[in-house]
Design a protein around this motif. Structure first.
Motif, short mmCIF file in Angstrom:
data_model
loop_
_atom_site.label_atom_id
_atom_site.label_comp_id
_atom_site.label_asym_id
_atom_site.label_seq_id
_atom_site.Cartn_x
_atom_site.Cartn_y
_atom_site.Cartn_z
N LYS A 162 16.78 3.69 -11.37
CA LYS A 162 16.72 4.99 -11.47
C LYS A 162 15.60 5.62 -12.24
CE LYS A 162 21.78 4.85 -11.45
NZ LYS A 162 21.86 3.58 -10.60
N ASP A 163 15.26 4.70 -13.57
CA ASP A 163 13.83 5.03 -14.08
C ASP A 163 12.88 5.13 -13.18
OD1 ASP A 163 15.02 5.36 -16.68
OD2 ASP A 163 15.48 3.21 -16.74
N ALA A 164 12.53 4.18 -12.27
CA ALA A 164 11.47 4.20 -11.44
C ALA A 164 11.41 5.57 -10.64
CB ALA A 164 11.54 2.78 -10.43
N ALA A 165 12.73 5.78 -10.24
CA ALA A 165 12.87 7.07 -9.21
C ALA A 165 12.31 8.15 -10.07
CB ALA A 165 14.22 7.20 -8.62
N LEU A 166 12.79 8.30 -11.58
CA LEU A 166 12.29 9.28 -12.33
C LEU A 166 10.89 9.29 -12.66
CD1 LEU A 166 15.50 9.19 -15.06
CD2 LEU A 166 14.74 11.00 -13.36
N ARG A 167 10.16 8.49 -12.82
CA ARG A 167 8.99 8.08 -13.02
C ARG A 167 8.09 8.60 -11.67
NH1 ARG A 167 10.00 3.33 -15.75
NH2 ARG A 167 9.38 2.04 -13.67
N GLU A 224 24.55 13.16 -21.62
CA GLU A 224 23.54 13.02 -22.56
C GLU A 224 22.71 11.68 -22.20
OE1 GLU A 224 25.94 13.55 -26.10
OE2 GLU A 224 24.23 13.37 -26.88
N GLU A 225 23.21 10.65 -21.80
CA GLU A 225 22.42 9.55 -21.50
C GLU A 225 21.31 9.80 -20.51
OE1 GLU A 225 24.67 5.98 -20.50
OE2 GLU A 225 22.82 4.81 -20.12
N MET A 273 17.30 9.90 -20.28
CA MET A 273 16.46 9.12 -19.23
C MET A 273 15.38 10.17 -18.64
SD MET A 273 19.50 6.92 -17.44
CE MET A 273 18.60 6.50 -15.89
N ILE A 274 15.81 11.42 -18.35
CA ILE A 274 14.81 12.25 -17.98
C ILE A 274 13.57 12.38 -18.94
CG2 ILE A 274 14.51 14.85 -17.31
CD1 ILE A 274 17.74 14.22 -16.12
N GLN A 275 14.02 12.60 -20.07
CA GLN A 275 13.14 12.69 -21.22
C GLN A 275 12.22 11.56 -21.45
OE1 GLN A 275 15.76 13.69 -24.42
NE2 GLN A 275 14.83 15.86 -24.64
N THR A 276 12.66 10.56 -21.10
CA THR A 276 11.94 9.21 -21.34
C THR A 276 10.79 9.10 -20.30
OG1 THR A 276 13.76 7.90 -22.12
CG2 THR A 276 11.85 6.66 -21.19
N ALA A 278 30.75 17.45 -12.07
CA ALA A 278 29.22 17.47 -11.79
C ALA A 278 28.60 17.93 -12.93
CB ALA A 278 29.25 18.15 -10.50
N ALA A 279 27.23 18.01 -12.76
CA ALA A 279 26.54 18.44 -13.84
C ALA A 279 24.97 18.53 -13.08
CB ALA A 279 26.21 17.63 -15.04
N ILE A 280 24.31 19.62 -13.65
CA ILE A 280 22.66 19.90 -13.14
C ILE A 280 22.22 19.43 -14.37
CG2 ILE A 280 21.32 21.73 -12.54
CD1 ILE A 280 23.59 23.13 -11.24
N HIS A 281 21.16 18.66 -13.97
CA HIS A 281 20.27 18.17 -15.19
C HIS A 281 18.65 18.79 -14.65
CE1 HIS A 281 23.14 15.38 -16.60
NE2 HIS A 281 22.41 15.20 -17.83
N LYS A 282 18.02 19.30 -15.60
CA LYS A 282 16.67 19.75 -15.21
C LYS A 282 15.70 19.09 -16.07
CE LYS A 282 17.93 23.88 -12.70
NZ LYS A 282 18.38 25.20 -13.02
N GLY A 283 14.41 19.30 -15.74
CA GLY A 283 13.04 18.40 -16.41
C GLY A 283 12.04 19.42 -15.95
N ILE A 284 11.06 19.69 -16.87
CA ILE A 284 9.98 20.20 -16.38
C ILE A 284 8.54 19.43 -16.70
CG2 ILE A 284 8.22 22.31 -16.80
CD1 ILE A 284 10.99 23.97 -17.43
#
Ligand code: SAM
Length: 261
Positions: free
Chosen positions: A157-162, A227-228, A232-235, A253-259
């Motif tokens: 998942k971290d590779a996908a976020l990167r 939270e976890e 990961m999104i912030q990292t 379910a939850a919606i997570h967002k990052g800019i």
């Protein structure tokens, strides 16, 4: 991976996920309706409204949004995003690429697109790719990256976020809709009974496939909670708005967002 460092466990997970989605591709939408009592449609509608795609914040504004829907499967999110661009924000030049690792799911999306107004439209394209390696997508090229009910299936998942971070333009939005942690203990107890008891059974009865639906339930349980996942999104480098997520139906379910700054 392309470095050849994939472990046996990772390769097994990837093969397992591939099998699950090839098995469920044709029954996927019916099963979603059964499993979530139709609520996944409301979550998806809300997800898209909360993003407000096609609004005038793209650069340059006249070109519309360039969107990438990862694990886009049957196109459920992509068609909603395009509809919103066109009907709400008068942005008929916004485009989307539906990407998925599974050719059967992608074929299902292509088939479904034929009965929408986007059949053969240049606004819609398809990409067979692993979310952990999007090397055919240029860096800093995307306004909106969405992933709905997909990331929990990814091996890394971290590779996908990167990768999400890399392909987004500065100012671009990462938006994820995924099962999460139920915040009310009573509801959580009911929900666990429903998911571990009923869902594999429904899978067996409706789709003739108990094992795939057992996997889906387990993958929900194992996925990091609100939270976890926000951390990961912030990292990965994203700045998160507010606390970083919004719960839907008490956190089922939850919606997570990052800019991308
Ligand atoms: N986004 C759609 C929706 O909301 O209805 C489909 C979600 S479906 C539960 C999950 C999708 O993730 C499947 O189509 C599967 O093939 C895809 N998937 C699993 N692992 C993937 C990966 N590593 N990269 C890209 N897609 C992946």
């Amino acid at each position: 991976t392309h470095f050849g460092f994939e472990t046996v466990a990772e390769a097994e997970k990837e093969a397992r996920v591939a099998g699950v989605f090839s098995n469920v591709a044709t029954s996927y939408d019916t099963m979603n309706d059964f499993m979530s009592l139709g609520i996944h449609r409301l979550w998806k509608d809300y997800f898209v409204r909360s993003i407000n795609p096609g609004s005038s914040s793209s650069s340059p504004p006249s070109s519309g949004w360039k969107m990438l829907d990862i694990a886009g499967g049957t196109g459920d999110i992509a068609f909603r995003l395009l509809d919103h661009c066109t009907n709400i924000n008068n942005s008929p030049s916004s485009t989307i690429t539906i990407s998925d690792i599974n050719p059967d799911m992608l074929a299902e999306g292509r088939k479904r697109s034929l009965s929408t107004s986007y059949a053969h439209s240049p606004r819609l394209s398809f990409l067979l790719a692993n979310a952990e390696d999007l090397h055919t997508v240029p860096s800093n090229s995307i306004d909106l990256y969405t992933v709905a009910f997909g990331i929990r299936n990814f091996t890394n998942k971290d590779a996908a976020l990167r990768e999400a971070y890399r392909v987004l333009k500065p100012g671009g939005l990462f938006a994820c809709l995924e099962f999460s942690g139920v915040t009310n203990p009573l509801l959580d107890a009911v929900y666990k009974r429903w998911s571990f008891g009923a869902i594999p059974l429904i899978g067996q009865l409706v789709a003739g496939d108990r094992a795939s639906y057992q996997y889906l339930v387990e993958s929900i349980e194992e996925f990091p909670k609100q939270e976890e996942f926000r951390n990961m999104i912030q990292t990965a480098g994203f700045v998160v708005p507010g606390k970083g997520w919004e719960d839907l139906t008490a956190g089922i379910a939850a919606i997570h967002k990052g800019i991308k700054p």
